[in-house]
Design an enzyme around this catalytic site. Structure first.
Site, PDB file in Angstrom:
ATOM      1  N   LYS A  54      47.211  -1.532  53.295  1.00 35.11           N
ATOM      2  CA  LYS A  54      47.766  -2.715  53.971  1.00 35.11           C
ATOM      3  C   LYS A  54      49.125  -3.077  53.378  1.00 35.11           C
ATOM      4  O   LYS A  54      50.061  -3.406  54.100  1.00 35.11           O
ATOM      5  CB  LYS A  54      46.782  -3.894  53.856  1.00 35.11           C
ATOM      6  N   GLN A  98      40.229  -9.886  51.211  1.00 28.61           N
ATOM      7  CA  GLN A  98      39.489  -8.647  51.458  1.00 28.61           C
ATOM      8  C   GLN A  98      37.993  -8.866  51.227  1.00 28.61           C
ATOM      9  O   GLN A  98      37.584  -9.418  50.209  1.00 28.61           O
ATOM     10  CB  GLN A  98      40.033  -7.537  50.536  1.00 28.61           C
ATOM     11  N   ASP A 121      42.996 -12.350  59.990  1.00 28.91           N
ATOM     12  CA  ASP A 121      41.744 -11.633  60.261  1.00 28.91           C
ATOM     13  C   ASP A 121      41.028 -12.217  61.479  1.00 28.91           C
ATOM     14  O   ASP A 121      40.129 -11.579  62.039  1.00 28.91           O
ATOM     15  CB  ASP A 121      40.789 -11.786  59.068  1.00 28.91           C
TER      16      ASP A 121
END
Ligand code: GUN
Length: 296
Positions: A54, A98, A121
Site C-alpha cells: 500500500k 490494517q 476502507d
C-alpha cells in the site's frame, strides 16, 4: 468454451495511471497532495506485506504516505489517540487501520473512531449505513474493484442473477449491496446455505469470497457465467506453497464466460481502489466533485 481471463492486474494499472494523472492535476491546481495514513499494530507477516504494498502504491500515485507501526501490545487509548490525531491532521485525507488487530483491541471501536470522511476502507458504521441506503459513501475497496471489473465486462448489470458466496462485512455484504444498487438480482450464500451448488448454477455472476481454497467447482458454474474470485489462499501443493483462490480456476474456466485469475485478478484491484478512495476523499475534503474517471 474457454473463459475470457479478466486481467485485474492490467485493469488496476490503468486505474492507477488515471489516479496518478488526477493527483498531478490537483497538485498543479494548488490543491495540495492527497495523503494516506496506514496504521499497523503488531507484526503479522501477511499484514506487513500488504502495508508495504500500500505504501509503495501510494507513493507511485504521487500521494503522501504516512505509515504508523505500533507494537502488538499497544493499548486501546494509545491507538485511539493516534486515530484522533490523524482525524485532525489536514495532510491526511485517508486513514486505514490494517486488520486483523491484536485480540485485546476492539476492531469495531477502532474503526468507528476514524472520521467517516477519511475512512477509505468504507468500514465505519456511517459508511456502511450510507451504502446500505444507496447514499454517497466510501465504498470498501475489494467489492469496489470487483464491481469495476464486472461493469467493464458486462456494461449494465440490471436483471442479471448474481450469487455472492460469503457474508463478511469486508467483502460479501458490501458486494451484495453494490450489485443490488446496479439492479442485479442478488443472492448471498454462506456456510448454512442448503443447495450452494444449485444456487451457483443459476447465477450469471458468481462472486466467491469465502476463504476456502478452490471450493467453487466447475460443475457449479452455468455455461457462460462470469466468475469473480476474491480468495487468496496459500496452500501446500507438491511440497511447494502456492496461491489459489476460492474457485477451482481451471474447472470453472472450462465452463465460464469470464473469470478472474489468482493471482492477478481481484488482488491488484483492491490496492488500486484504496488509492481511488483516497483521491475521492481528498476531492470531497476540498469541496471538489468526485473524480469521474474513477466511477465504480
Ligand atoms: N486486512 C485484509 N483486508 C483488509 C482491508 O481491505 N482493509 C484493512 N484495513 N485491513 C485488511
Amino acid at each position: 468454451m474457454a473463459a475470457r481471463i479478466i486481467d485485474g492486474k492490467g485493469f488496476a494499472e490503468g486505474l492507477r495511471q488515471r489516479i496518478g494523472a488526477e493527483v498531478a492535476r490537483l497538485r498543479a491546481a494548488g490543491a495540495g497532495t492527497p495523503g494516506l495514513a496506514v496504521v499497523l499494530v503488531g507484526e503479522d507477516p501477511a499484514s506487513q506485506v500488504y502495508v508495504r504494498a500500500k505504501h509503495r502504491a501510494t507513493i507511485e500515485a504521487g500521494m503522501a504516505s504516512f505509515e504508523h507501526r505500533l507494537p502488538a501490545e499497544t493499548d486501546a487509548a494509545t491507538l485511539l489517540a493516534l486515530i484522533e490525531r490523524l482525524n485532525g491532521d489536514p495532510a491526511v485525507d485517508g486513514i486505514l487501520v490494517q486488520l486483523p488487530l491484536p485480540g485485546h483491541l476492539d476492531a469495531d471501536l477502532v474503526i468507528n473512531t476514524i472520521d467517516p470522511a477519511k475512512d477509505v476502507d468504507g468500514f465505519h458504521i456511517s459508511n456502511v449505513g450510507l451504502l446500505g441506503t444507496g447514499q454517497k459513501s466510501m465504498v470498501p475497496c475489494t467489492p469496489l474493484g470487483c464491481l469495476m471489473m464486472l461493469r467493464d465486462h458486462h456494461g449494465k448489470l440490471a436483471g442479471l442473477n448474481a450469487v455472492v458466496v460469503g457474508r463478511s462485512n469486508i467483502v460479501g455484504k458490501p458486494m451484495a449491496l453494490l450489485l443490488l444498487q446496479r439492479d442485479a438480482t442478488v443472492t448471498i450464500c454462506h456456510s448454512k446455505t442448503s443447495d450452494l451448488a444449485g444456487t451457483c448454477r443459476r447465477a450469471d455472476i458468481v462472486v466467491a469470497a469465502v476463504g476456502r481454497p478452490e471450493m467453487i467447482r466447475g460443475e457449479w458454474i452455468k455455461p457462460g457465467a462470469t466468475v469473480i474470485d476474491v480468495g487468496i489462499n496459500r496452500i501446500l501443493r507438491d511440497g511447494r506453497t502456492v496461491l489459489v483462490g476460492d474457485c477451482d480456476t481451471e474447472g470453472c474456466a472450462a465452463v465460464a464466460g469470464a473469470i478472474t485469475p489468482v493471482p492477478g485478478g481481484v488482488g491488484p484491484m483492491t490496492i488500486a481502489c484504496l488509492l481511488a478512495n483516497t483521491l475521492t476523499a481528498a476531492c470531497r475534503r476540498r469541496g471538489l466533485p468526485d473524480p469521474e474517471a474513477l466511477a465504480g
